[in-house]
Design a protein around this motif. Structure first.
Motif, PDB file in Angstrom:
ATOM      1  N   SER A  20       2.101 -12.138   5.059  1.00 27.79           N
ATOM      2  CA  SER A  20       3.081 -12.980   4.386  1.00 27.79           C
ATOM      3  C   SER A  20       2.563 -14.420   4.285  1.00 27.79           C
ATOM      4  O   SER A  20       1.489 -14.754   4.795  1.00 27.79           O
ATOM      5  CB  SER A  20       4.400 -12.957   5.153  1.00 27.79           C
ATOM      6  N   HIS A  21       3.361 -15.265   3.639  1.00 27.44           N
ATOM      7  CA  HIS A  21       2.984 -16.680   3.488  1.00 27.44           C
ATOM      8  C   HIS A  21       2.876 -17.374   4.845  1.00 27.44           C
ATOM      9  O   HIS A  21       2.027 -18.235   5.042  1.00 27.44           O
ATOM     10  CB  HIS A  21       4.018 -17.390   2.607  1.00 27.44           C
ATOM     11  N   SER A  22       3.726 -16.964   5.801  1.00 31.27           N
ATOM     12  CA  SER A  22       3.676 -17.533   7.153  1.00 31.27           C
ATOM     13  C   SER A  22       2.658 -16.808   8.042  1.00 31.27           C
ATOM     14  O   SER A  22       2.623 -17.013   9.247  1.00 31.27           O
ATOM     15  CB  SER A  22       5.056 -17.486   7.798  1.00 31.27           C
ATOM     16  N   HIS A  23       1.840 -15.957   7.434  1.00 28.56           N
ATOM     17  CA  HIS A  23       0.746 -15.230   8.085  1.00 28.56           C
ATOM     18  C   HIS A  23       1.232 -14.200   9.115  1.00 28.56           C
ATOM     19  O   HIS A  23       0.543 -13.895  10.073  1.00 28.56           O
ATOM     20  CB  HIS A  23      -0.259 -16.197   8.727  1.00 28.56           C
ATOM     21  N   ILE A  24       2.432 -13.658   8.894  1.00 26.60           N
ATOM     22  CA  ILE A  24       2.920 -12.557   9.719  1.00 26.60           C
ATOM     23  C   ILE A  24       2.354 -11.268   9.138  1.00 26.60           C
ATOM     24  O   ILE A  24       2.462 -11.018   7.941  1.00 26.60           O
ATOM     25  CB  ILE A  24       4.465 -12.518   9.743  1.00 26.60           C
ATOM     26  N   ARG A  25       1.748 -10.456   9.994  1.00 27.74           N
ATOM     27  CA  ARG A  25       1.123  -9.223   9.534  1.00 27.74           C
ATOM     28  C   ARG A  25       2.035  -8.033   9.785  1.00 27.74           C
ATOM     29  O   ARG A  25       2.538  -7.858  10.886  1.00 27.74           O
ATOM     30  CB  ARG A  25      -0.201  -9.010  10.268  1.00 27.74           C
ATOM     31  N   THR A  26       2.245  -7.228   8.756  1.00 22.53           N
ATOM     32  CA  THR A  26       2.990  -5.981   8.889  1.00 22.53           C
ATOM     33  C   THR A  26       2.104  -4.856   8.353  1.00 22.53           C
ATOM     34  O   THR A  26       1.326  -5.051   7.416  1.00 22.53           O
ATOM     35  CB  THR A  26       4.311  -6.016   8.108  1.00 22.53           C
ATOM     36  N   LYS A  27       2.234  -3.678   8.958  1.00 23.86           N
ATOM     37  CA  LYS A  27       1.397  -2.549   8.556  1.00 23.86           C
ATOM     38  C   LYS A  27       1.888  -1.969   7.233  1.00 23.86           C
ATOM     39  O   LYS A  27       3.087  -1.906   6.975  1.00 23.86           O
ATOM     40  CB  LYS A  27       1.399  -1.475   9.633  1.00 23.86           C
ATOM     41  N   LYS A  28       0.936  -1.552   6.422  1.00 25.12           N
ATOM     42  CA  LYS A  28       1.264  -0.884   5.163  1.00 25.12           C
ATOM     43  C   LYS A  28       0.185   0.152   4.866  1.00 25.12           C
ATOM     44  O   LYS A  28      -0.871   0.173   5.497  1.00 25.12           O
ATOM     45  CB  LYS A  28       1.372  -1.880   4.019  1.00 25.12           C
ATOM     46  N   LEU A  29       0.461   1.034   3.924  1.00 25.11           N
ATOM     47  CA  LEU A  29      -0.498   2.037   3.497  1.00 25.11           C
ATOM     48  C   LEU A  29      -0.998   1.697   2.102  1.00 25.11           C
ATOM     49  O   LEU A  29      -0.210   1.367   1.219  1.00 25.11           O
ATOM     50  CB  LEU A  29       0.143   3.425   3.449  1.00 25.11           C
ATOM     51  N   GLN A  30      -2.304   1.798   1.910  1.00 19.75           N
ATOM     52  CA  GLN A  30      -2.887   1.666   0.583  1.00 19.75           C
ATOM     53  C   GLN A  30      -3.195   3.078   0.093  1.00 19.75           C
ATOM     54  O   GLN A  30      -4.179   3.687   0.503  1.00 19.75           O
ATOM     55  CB  GLN A  30      -4.175   0.842   0.640  1.00 19.75           C
ATOM     56  N   ASN A  31      -2.301   3.620  -0.746  1.00 22.01           N
ATOM     57  CA  ASN A  31      -2.478   4.978  -1.247  1.00 22.01           C
ATOM     58  C   ASN A  31      -3.547   5.020  -2.329  1.00 22.01           C
ATOM     59  O   ASN A  31      -3.794   4.027  -3.016  1.00 22.01           O
ATOM     60  CB  ASN A  31      -1.160   5.517  -1.811  1.00 22.01           C
ATOM     61  N   ILE A  32      -4.181   6.182  -2.476  1.00 20.71           N
ATOM     62  CA  ILE A  32      -5.192   6.338  -3.509  1.00 20.71           C
ATOM     63  C   ILE A  32      -4.514   6.703  -4.819  1.00 20.71           C
ATOM     64  O   ILE A  32      -3.374   7.182  -4.835  1.00 20.71           O
ATOM     65  CB  ILE A  32      -6.242   7.396  -3.125  1.00 20.71           C
ATOM     66  N   ASN A  33      -5.222   6.480  -5.906  1.00 19.32           N
ATOM     67  CA  ASN A  33      -4.696   6.747  -7.232  1.00 19.32           C
ATOM     68  C   ASN A  33      -4.955   8.213  -7.581  1.00 19.32           C
ATOM     69  O   ASN A  33      -6.051   8.573  -8.019  1.00 19.32           O
ATOM     70  CB  ASN A  33      -5.386   5.804  -8.230  1.00 19.32           C
ATOM     71  N   LEU A  34      -3.953   9.069  -7.363  1.00 13.66           N
ATOM     72  CA  LEU A  34      -4.100  10.499  -7.626  1.00 13.66           C
ATOM     73  C   LEU A  34      -3.520  10.851  -8.993  1.00 13.66           C
ATOM     74  O   LEU A  34      -2.475  10.336  -9.397  1.00 13.66           O
ATOM     75  CB  LEU A  34      -3.380  11.319  -6.558  1.00 13.66           C
ATOM     76  N   GLN A  35      -4.204  11.752  -9.680  1.00 15.00           N
ATOM     77  CA  GLN A  35      -3.778  12.218 -10.988  1.00 15.00           C
ATOM     78  C   GLN A  35      -3.818  13.742 -10.998  1.00 15.00           C
ATOM     79  O   GLN A  35      -4.682  14.352 -10.359  1.00 15.00           O
ATOM     80  CB  GLN A  35      -4.716  11.695 -12.085  1.00 15.00           C
ATOM     81  N   ASN A  36      -2.882  14.358 -11.721  1.00 14.44           N
ATOM     82  CA  ASN A  36      -2.920  15.799 -11.931  1.00 14.44           C
ATOM     83  C   ASN A  36      -3.815  16.066 -13.128  1.00 14.44           C
ATOM     84  O   ASN A  36      -3.616  15.503 -14.200  1.00 14.44           O
ATOM     85  CB  ASN A  36      -1.516  16.345 -12.196  1.00 14.44           C
ATOM     86  N   LYS A  37      -4.807  16.931 -12.945  1.00 14.97           N
ATOM     87  CA  LYS A  37      -5.809  17.149 -13.980  1.00 14.97           C
ATOM     88  C   LYS A  37      -6.114  18.634 -14.102  1.00 14.97           C
ATOM     89  O   LYS A  37      -6.190  19.344 -13.100  1.00 14.97           O
ATOM     90  CB  LYS A  37      -7.076  16.393 -13.579  1.00 14.97           C
ATOM     91  N   ARG A  38      -6.287  19.104 -15.333  1.00 16.58           N
ATOM     92  CA  ARG A  38      -6.734  20.474 -15.578  1.00 16.58           C
ATOM     93  C   ARG A  38      -8.222  20.429 -15.878  1.00 16.58           C
ATOM     94  O   ARG A  38      -8.667  19.718 -16.758  1.00 16.58           O
ATOM     95  CB  ARG A  38      -6.008  21.052 -16.785  1.00 16.58           C
ATOM     96  N   ILE A  39      -8.987  21.227 -15.125  1.00 14.96           N
ATOM     97  CA  ILE A  39     -10.436  21.234 -15.283  1.00 14.96           C
ATOM     98  C   ILE A  39     -10.881  22.664 -15.542  1.00 14.96           C
ATOM     99  O   ILE A  39     -10.412  23.602 -14.895  1.00 14.96           O
ATOM    100  CB  ILE A  39     -11.114  20.663 -14.015  1.00 14.96           C
ATOM    101  N   TRP A  40     -11.815  22.827 -16.493  1.00 13.98           N
ATOM    102  CA  TRP A  40     -12.333  24.141 -16.823  1.00 13.98           C
ATOM    103  C   TRP A  40     -13.352  24.572 -15.771  1.00 13.98           C
ATOM    104  O   TRP A  40     -14.305  23.864 -15.476  1.00 13.98           O
ATOM    105  CB  TRP A  40     -12.972  24.130 -18.198  1.00 13.98           C
ATOM    106  N   SER A  41     -13.154  25.747 -15.190  1.00 11.52           N
ATOM    107  CA  SER A  41     -14.076  26.300 -14.205  1.00 11.52           C
ATOM    108  C   SER A  41     -15.050  27.251 -14.904  1.00 11.52           C
ATOM    109  O   SER A  41     -14.630  28.212 -15.551  1.00 11.52           O
ATOM    110  CB  SER A  41     -13.303  27.054 -13.123  1.00 11.52           C
ATOM    111  N   LYS A  42     -16.341  26.971 -14.756  1.00 13.03           N
ATOM    112  CA  LYS A  42     -17.349  27.830 -15.376  1.00 13.03           C
ATOM    113  C   LYS A  42     -17.514  29.136 -14.609  1.00 13.03           C
ATOM    114  O   LYS A  42     -17.834  30.162 -15.188  1.00 13.03           O
ATOM    115  CB  LYS A  42     -18.690  27.091 -15.439  1.00 13.03           C
ATOM    116  N   LYS A  43     -17.293  29.095 -13.286  1.00 11.59           N
ATOM    117  CA  LYS A  43     -17.432  30.307 -12.473  1.00 11.59           C
ATOM    118  C   LYS A  43     -16.292  31.291 -12.731  1.00 11.59           C
ATOM    119  O   LYS A  43     -16.504  32.481 -12.914  1.00 11.59           O
ATOM    120  CB  LYS A  43     -17.475  29.956 -10.982  1.00 11.59           C
ATOM    121  N   LYS A  44     -15.049  30.775 -12.728  1.00 10.62           N
ATOM    122  CA  LYS A  44     -13.886  31.641 -12.886  1.00 10.62           C
ATOM    123  C   LYS A  44     -13.485  31.843 -14.346  1.00 10.62           C
ATOM    124  O   LYS A  44     -12.641  32.680 -14.656  1.00 10.62           O
ATOM    125  CB  LYS A  44     -12.697  31.078 -12.110  1.00 10.62           C
TER     126      LYS A  44
END
Length: 64
Positions: free
Chosen positions: A19-43
């Motif tokens: 914060s501005h007064s330099h108080i630290r609080t814990k937080k999570l930095q989540n990753i940027n996840l996306q739902n994606k369809r990918i073509w599988s060459k094996k299957k």
């Protein structure tokens, strides 16, 4: 479904919100996840994945 990339196994990072007064609080930095369809060459079919944008970027570079 967990907040984890199915290819790179990346997950959230523990960090501090300062914060501005330099108080630290814990937080999570989540990753940027996306739902994606990918073509599988094996299957020979489409596979639905929940992957990070970093993984999508790398897949387009190496042309999978």
């Amino acid at each position: 479904m967990s907040k984890k990339c199915q290819i790179t196994n990346k997950k959230a990072n523990n960090a501090c919100a300062i914060s501005h007064s330099h108080i630290r609080t814990k937080k999570l930095q989540n990753i940027n996840l996306q739902n994606k369809r990918i073509w599988s060459k094996k299957k020979l079919r489409w596979i639905k994945l929940r992957i990070s944008t970093k993984a999508i970027k790398n897949m387009s570079k190496i042309k999978i």
